[in-house]
Scaffold this active site. Structure first.
Site, PDB file in Angstrom:
ATOM      1  N   PRO A  75      14.025 128.501  -4.502  1.00  0.00           N
ATOM      2  CG  PRO A  75      14.249 130.803  -4.168  1.00  0.00           C
ATOM      3  CD  PRO A  75      15.050 129.552  -4.436  1.00  0.00           C
ATOM      4  CB  CYS A  76       8.834 126.433  -5.167  1.00  0.00           C
ATOM      5  SG  CYS A  76       7.849 127.329  -3.930  1.00  0.00           S
ATOM      6  CB  THR A  77       8.605 131.746  -7.882  1.00  0.00           C
ATOM      7  OG1 THR A  77       8.965 132.204  -6.584  1.00  0.00           O
ATOM      8  CG2 THR A  77       7.602 132.702  -8.491  1.00  0.00           C
ATOM      9  CG  PHE A 123       9.069 124.781 -11.102  1.00  0.00           C
ATOM     10  CD1 PHE A 123       9.082 124.719 -12.488  1.00  0.00           C
ATOM     11  CD2 PHE A 123      10.237 125.151 -10.452  1.00  0.00           C
ATOM     12  CE1 PHE A 123      10.236 124.987 -13.197  1.00  0.00           C
ATOM     13  CE2 PHE A 123      11.395 125.416 -11.162  1.00  0.00           C
ATOM     14  CZ  PHE A 123      11.394 125.337 -12.540  1.00  0.00           C
ATOM     15  CB  SER A 124       4.245 127.664  -6.892  1.00  0.00           C
ATOM     16  OG  SER A 124       3.143 127.634  -6.026  1.00  0.00           O
TER      17      SER A 124
END
Length: 355
Positions: free
Chosen positions: A85-87, A89-90
């Site tokens: 999940p990219c939370t 670094f989004s």
């Protein structure tokens, strides 16, 4: 002929997995915590060695994943895939001070991937993430450097690059960080695919100058018959403005700088995708997993995109089944890798490392 067994981490509904199977690997085990996404995965990958492992990967031993894939003893998977999940670094999350400072605990999920990489010892791997992970800031750069260091420590040589899905025939401009690797002992350089298409993205040219033109949203949706969805109407404070926005434009249409006689917004006062409408002559902009009520892209018919349309714009098969509400379906798609991009990544990796 199958190239072997693949294991999928952070599987979501299975976009990366669809591409992997199109490249002749067989996904035999998957780990996914979200219930709708796990249900979707099981609907579309009925040949899994065991049901989707619906647990936090931080609590799942590697041996359980290998066992689910039917691997025992010293057997190892042929391919490991996954997109943590990219939370943290989004790009859309960098307005939060604590994310810019790199304090998001979800960052540890990158280490969950490298832990399985080191312990399962796959013959090849693919790791996908948001391209903002490569940014040179306090949140991203230390995490990216650590990730590459852990891949090296696990005994793998690797190649990474940010790939725009539109450059590979997907009717959506969707840049993603892709890392591919193989054991150092193979003495083969793992390669990423070269672009097959060309066009404009954020005012600059991308892809191959000799490539085919980007696939447009209009071409992708041509001939698709869909039923109206209850939640497709855009209402509220700004919904009535959408019909006035030309295809391919956004809220800036209603600014003084663009010559509007009755300006409603200040220049660059909103996020770029606010009231953004698809241009049928260009690929769709990036479709987000959890957009706000006025965040596009919206259809040029002045409504939200329908699930079947979003699947086309990601390159999923029309018969791919998504479980859950319309919002859940968009979240599953918006968190996924377009299957055509995944297929080309795996094909290039396999070809470049084959003896």
């Amino acid at each position: 002929m199958s190239h072997g067994v693949a294991i999928s981490l952070f599987s979501g509904c299975g976009g990366l997995d669809v591409g992997v199977e199109q490249a002749n690997y067989e996904v035999r085990a998957a780990v996914e915590l979200n219930q709708d996404a796990a249900d979707s995965h099981e609907k579309n990958f009925s040949h899994l060695g065991a049901p989707v492992i619906r647990r936090d990967i931080l609590d799942v031993p590697t041996r359980d994943i290998l066992r689910a894939a039917g691997l025992t003893g010293r057997e190892r998977p042929d391919l490991l895939i996954g997109g943590p999940p990219c939370t943290p670094f989004s790009k859309s999350g960098f307005w939060l001070d604590w994310k810019r400072a790199g304090l998001d605990p979800d960052a540890s999920l990158l280490q969950a991937y490298t832990r399985v990489l080191a312990e399962a010892k796959p013959r090849l791997f693919v790791l996908e993430n948001v391209y903002a992970l490569t940014y040179n800031n306090k949140a991203s750069r230390p995490a990216f450097d650590r990730l590459l260091r852990e891949i090296d420590d696990a005994g793998y040589t690797f190649t990474w690059r940010v790939l725009n899905a539109a450059d590979y025939g997907v009717p959506q401009a969707r840049p993603r960080l892709i890392i591919v690797g193989a054991p150092k002992s193979r003495r083969k350089t793992p390669l990423l695919p070269e672009p097959t298409h060309t066009g404009k993205w954020e005012r600059r040219s991308t892809g191959s100058a000799e490539g085919l033109p980007h696939v447009s949203a209009g071409k992708a949706l041509a001939g698709l018959i869909t039923e109206p969805e209850p939640s497709e109407i855009v209402g509220g404070q700004f919904g009535h403005l959408l019909p006035g926005v030309p295809p391919g434009d956004n809220y800036l249409f209603y600014t003084a700088e663009r010559g509007h006689p009755d300006p409603l917004f200040k220049w660059r006062s909103r996020f770029w995708s606010f009231l953004l409408k698809l241009d049928p002559e260009r690929p769709a902009p990036t479709i987000q997993a959890q957009p706000g009520p006025y965040v596009g892209p919206f259809h040029w018919e002045n409504r939200r995109l329908r699930v079947a349309e979003m699947k086309r714009l990601f390159g999923y098969p029309d018969d791919f089944h998504l479980v859950g509400s319309r919002n859940s379906a968009q979240a599953q798609l918006g968190n996924s890798v377009p299957p055509p991009l995944a297929r080309q990544v795996v094909e290039a990796l396999h070809t470049s490392t084959s003896s």
